[in-house]
Design a protein around this motif. Structure first.
Motif, mmCIF file in Angstrom:
data_model
loop_
_atom_site.group_PDB
_atom_site.id
_atom_site.type_symbol
_atom_site.label_atom_id
_atom_site.label_comp_id
_atom_site.label_asym_id
_atom_site.label_seq_id
_atom_site.Cartn_x
_atom_site.Cartn_y
_atom_site.Cartn_z
ATOM 1 N N MET A 173 0.827 -1.211 0.000
ATOM 2 C CA MET A 173 0.000 0.000 0.000
ATOM 3 C C MET A 173 0.860 1.259 0.000
ATOM 4 S SD MET A 173 -3.310 -0.714 -0.029
ATOM 5 C CE MET A 173 -4.091 0.720 0.711
ATOM 6 N N ALA A 174 1.933 1.267 0.798
ATOM 7 C CA ALA A 174 2.781 2.458 0.898
ATOM 8 C C ALA A 174 3.581 2.691 -0.371
ATOM 9 C CB ALA A 174 3.720 2.329 2.091
ATOM 10 N N ALA A 175 4.065 1.601 -0.998
ATOM 11 C CA ALA A 175 4.901 1.742 -2.191
ATOM 12 C C ALA A 175 4.135 2.297 -3.378
ATOM 13 C CB ALA A 175 5.524 0.393 -2.554
ATOM 14 N N ALA A 176 2.806 2.192 -3.338
ATOM 15 C CA ALA A 176 2.000 2.713 -4.446
ATOM 16 C C ALA A 176 1.882 4.229 -4.414
ATOM 17 C CB ALA A 176 0.613 2.083 -4.420
ATOM 18 N N GLY A 177 2.337 4.859 -3.310
ATOM 19 C CA GLY A 177 2.305 6.310 -3.223
ATOM 20 C C GLY A 177 1.020 6.842 -2.623
ATOM 21 N N SER A 178 0.977 8.159 -2.438
ATOM 22 C CA SER A 178 -0.198 8.900 -1.945
ATOM 23 C C SER A 178 -0.456 8.684 -0.463
ATOM 24 C CB SER A 178 -1.468 8.524 -2.740
ATOM 25 O OG SER A 178 -1.275 8.767 -4.120
ATOM 26 N N GLY A 312 -3.917 -4.123 3.707
ATOM 27 C CA GLY A 312 -4.638 -2.946 3.248
ATOM 28 C C GLY A 312 -5.670 -2.470 4.255
ATOM 29 N N LEU A 313 -6.388 -3.424 4.871
ATOM 30 C CA LEU A 313 -7.368 -3.059 5.899
ATOM 31 C C LEU A 313 -6.701 -2.350 7.074
ATOM 32 C CD1 LEU A 313 -9.634 -6.251 6.093
ATOM 33 C CD2 LEU A 313 -10.324 -3.985 5.312
ATOM 34 N N THR A 314 -5.504 -2.827 7.465
ATOM 35 C CA THR A 314 -4.788 -2.211 8.583
ATOM 36 C C THR A 314 -4.423 -0.766 8.272
ATOM 37 O OG1 THR A 314 -3.875 -4.383 9.170
ATOM 38 C CG2 THR A 314 -2.795 -2.453 10.103
ATOM 39 N N ASP A 328 -9.617 9.486 -0.640
ATOM 40 C CA ASP A 328 -10.350 8.852 -1.737
ATOM 41 C C ASP A 328 -9.433 8.015 -2.621
ATOM 42 O OD1 ASP A 328 -12.708 9.941 -0.866
ATOM 43 O OD2 ASP A 328 -12.593 11.694 -2.181
ATOM 44 N N VAL A 329 -8.222 8.527 -2.867
ATOM 45 C CA VAL A 329 -7.268 7.798 -3.713
ATOM 46 C C VAL A 329 -6.882 6.475 -3.059
ATOM 47 C CG1 VAL A 329 -4.974 7.857 -4.760
ATOM 48 C CG2 VAL A 329 -6.372 9.924 -4.715
ATOM 49 N N VAL A 330 -6.575 6.525 -1.760
ATOM 50 C CA VAL A 330 -6.140 5.312 -1.056
ATOM 51 C C VAL A 330 -7.285 4.307 -0.949
ATOM 52 C CG1 VAL A 330 -5.242 4.405 1.114
ATOM 53 C CG2 VAL A 330 -4.415 6.590 0.243
ATOM 54 N N VAL A 331 -8.488 4.787 -0.651
ATOM 55 C CA VAL A 331 -9.652 3.890 -0.535
ATOM 56 C C VAL A 331 -9.931 3.215 -1.861
ATOM 57 C CG1 VAL A 331 -12.139 3.820 -0.196
ATOM 58 C CG2 VAL A 331 -10.703 5.085 1.405
ATOM 59 N N ASN A 332 -9.882 3.952 -2.940
ATOM 60 C CA ASN A 332 -10.131 3.361 -4.265
ATOM 61 C C ASN A 332 -9.046 2.352 -4.634
ATOM 62 O OD1 ASN A 332 -12.524 4.762 -4.787
ATOM 63 N ND2 ASN A 332 -11.412 6.550 -5.547
#
Length: 539
Positions: A173-178, A312-314, A328-332
């Motif tokens: 999740m972190a490596a994807a940015g934002s 991702g849930l964490t 919104d970006v992270v949730v999507n």
């Protein structure tokens, strides 16, 4: 759209290909032995030979003999047969006197689980053949290992699962940015430490677990080398090395997080992550099953999906991202990951259940199956909450899903705990050996009968013919056959051989449980015959 369809086509092809596998057992079982259970010998055996249904690894004092007073008789070291890796042989059996003896054995199966058991045999025909359950229970009671060890190993397995979900799932999740929350590196660090501590704890406790030793055995380097010689031991060491390499990759991002966007960093981290997951799948139940390559692949796919989902849930629940400008970006992004991860988790989980459980009707007969039902209920609850969260996202209320996600994480943690407990259990219903023994009398002829192991599979029927006075001419011929009343199962005739004076053994394979009728026809001479009959329960 074409890419999405192509991805689903690949997934469908993979699922279809693994569906050709057949149900199997997961833990090794003893098939035959020499001497056989309840065998009556004229003299002491020269060796103890145990034949299992899959390759096993011997441990210290893997095969032992105890007399009827519970005293241990020193044997040679148990070794794997050069001709068959599923056979253990212990030689140098001393010249022990007539009497009743217990053979106790302990070994490690392919999936790293310790297996043990015991049975009796007799030297000399002066005493009747009896089922010595108390003697066997007393011998096995000394092979339980240190108190609390199983709990510690269960906690270590849970730490391993949850740690990998944190370090790998949060890293993706972190490596994807934002994501700019400082909590995410903390989660990754906690996950890494948990995974490392888990692997070390499992490695050092595997020694006393396999030999049923003491707590002090955790620190014996000689046992460490024995553990490393097993598949599980090698997997744990490789996992440690890969976790160290992962730490180096993560550390390289300090002050240079843009490196996480480079292809070399992503591809290297992906390979390391896949390797870590494979060390779990390649050393557990799937690795000891038929078509193990496909089973390991399916299990690795299952674990990877769970890691992405729970990680991702964490991030959503405790990473503080839902209050950020990029919520919104992270949730999507997580929604897209969950779209693939959840179906794969469910499908591969169902396939593993079908693959590891021989019959669905047996699922409630084992602790593994009962835990699986609990885990399935938890997964259904988590998936339901996930669907509700997705519904909120589609309505444009993505930032309001925090409470739903927190509950979903808690349910996922419970599911991981149940999974950790399942690793120490066997998926297959293993019928305990139920040696059947009896004495039948007809006139002056006594037939001492023992059927072992008394369960579905290969069995031996031991028959010793004698008289109250002990004098009887050698029997000319003997026939043994089994019939299952009220069924269409054909009568089974045993192949009979003579082990000693008036001591015969019949070998046969029984495929159906039930109460069988055993008929024994004894011919002291060609013109005379005596018929013995008894019911034999086969579990």
């Amino acid at each position: 759209m074409r890419k999405i369809r192509k991805s689903w086509f690949v997934i469908a092809a993979v699922v279809a290909s693994i569906a050709w596998a057949s149900p199997v057992s997961a833990h090794a079982q003893l098939d035959t032995s020499t001497p056989a259970p309840s065998a009556v010998l004229e003299s002491a055996p020269t060796e103890i030979r145990l034949d299992f249904n899959e390759p096993v690894t011997p441990v210290a004092r893997s095969i032992e003999i105890y007399n009827q007073e519970g005293q241990r008789i020193v044997l040679g070291e148990a070794l794997v047969s050069k001709d068959d890796p599923s056979v253990l042989i212990a030689g140098d059996v001393p010249a022990i006197p007539d009497g009743l003896y217990v053979v106790a054995w302990r070994a490690v199966s392919n999936d790293g689980h310790a297996i043990d058991g015991a049975y009796t045999f007799q030297i000399g025909a002066s005493a009747p053949i009896v089922a010595t359950s108390d003697l066997i229970a007393n011998v096995l009671s000394g092979q339980n290992g240190p108190r609390g060890l199983s709990w510690l190993m269960g906690i270590a397995k849970f730490l391993g699962f949850s740690g990998l979900c944190l370090v790998l799932g949060c890293l993706v999740m972190a490596a994807a940015g934002s994501i700019h929350s400082r909590r995410i590196p903390l989660f990754i660090g906690i996950g890494w430490v948990s995974a490392v501590v888990s692997a070390i704890a499992l490695f050092v406790t595997q020694g006393p677990y396999t030999i049923a030793g003491k707590w002090s055995d955790c620190f014996k380097t000689s046992l460490w080398s024995d553990v490393y010689a097993t598949r599980l031991g090698k997997a744990l060491v490789i996992r440690e090395l890969l976790l160290v390499l992962l730490l180096v990759l993560v550390w390289s991002l300090r002050g240079h997080f843009e490196r996480s966007l480079t292809s070399w960093w992503r591809s290297t981290t992906l390979l390391v992550g896949i390797g870590i997951v494979l060390t779990l799948s390649a050393s557990g139940h799937p690795s000891a099953s038929a078509q193990s390559g496909i089973a390991v692949f399916a299990d690795a796919l299952h674990l990877s999906s769970v890691i992405l989902w729970v990680g991702g849930l964490t991030v959503l629940a405790f990473g503080g991202v839902l209050r950020s400008n990029n919520a919104d970006v992270v949730v999507n992004r997580f929604s897209r990951i969950a779209t693939f991860a959840i179906p794969i988790t469910v499908v591969t989980g169902l396939w593993q259940m079908w693959h590891l459980v021989p019959a669905v009707s047996d699922i409630t007969q084992t602790k593994w199956g009962q835990a699986l039902l609990v885990k399935s209920c938890l997964v259904v609850a988590a998936v339901t909450l996930g669907a509700f969260a997705r519904w909120l996202i589609r309505r444009g209320e993505g930032t309001s899903i925090h409470r739903v996600v927190v509950v979903e994480v808690l349910i996922a943690v419970l599911a991981l705990g149940v999974t950790a407990g399942m690793l120490s259990q066997s998926p297959e219903v293993t019928a305990a050996n139920a040696v059947f023994s009896t004495q039948l009398v007809d006139g002056d002829m006594i037939a001492s009968i023992a059927v072992t192991p008394g369960r579905v599979g290969n069995n031996e029927i031991h028959v010793t013919i004698s008289t109250p006075g002990g004098s009887l001419s050698p029997v000319d011929n003997i026939t043994m056959r089994l019939t299952l009343p009220g069924s269409e199962v054909p009568t089974i005739t045993a192949a009979v051989s003579e082990l000693g004076p008036n001591h015969f053994v019949g070998t046969l394979s029984i495929l159906t449980p039930g109460t069988w009728n055993l008929e024994i026809l004894v011919q002291p001479d060609p013109s005379t015959s005596t018929r013995f009959s008894t019911d034999v329960p086969i579990s």
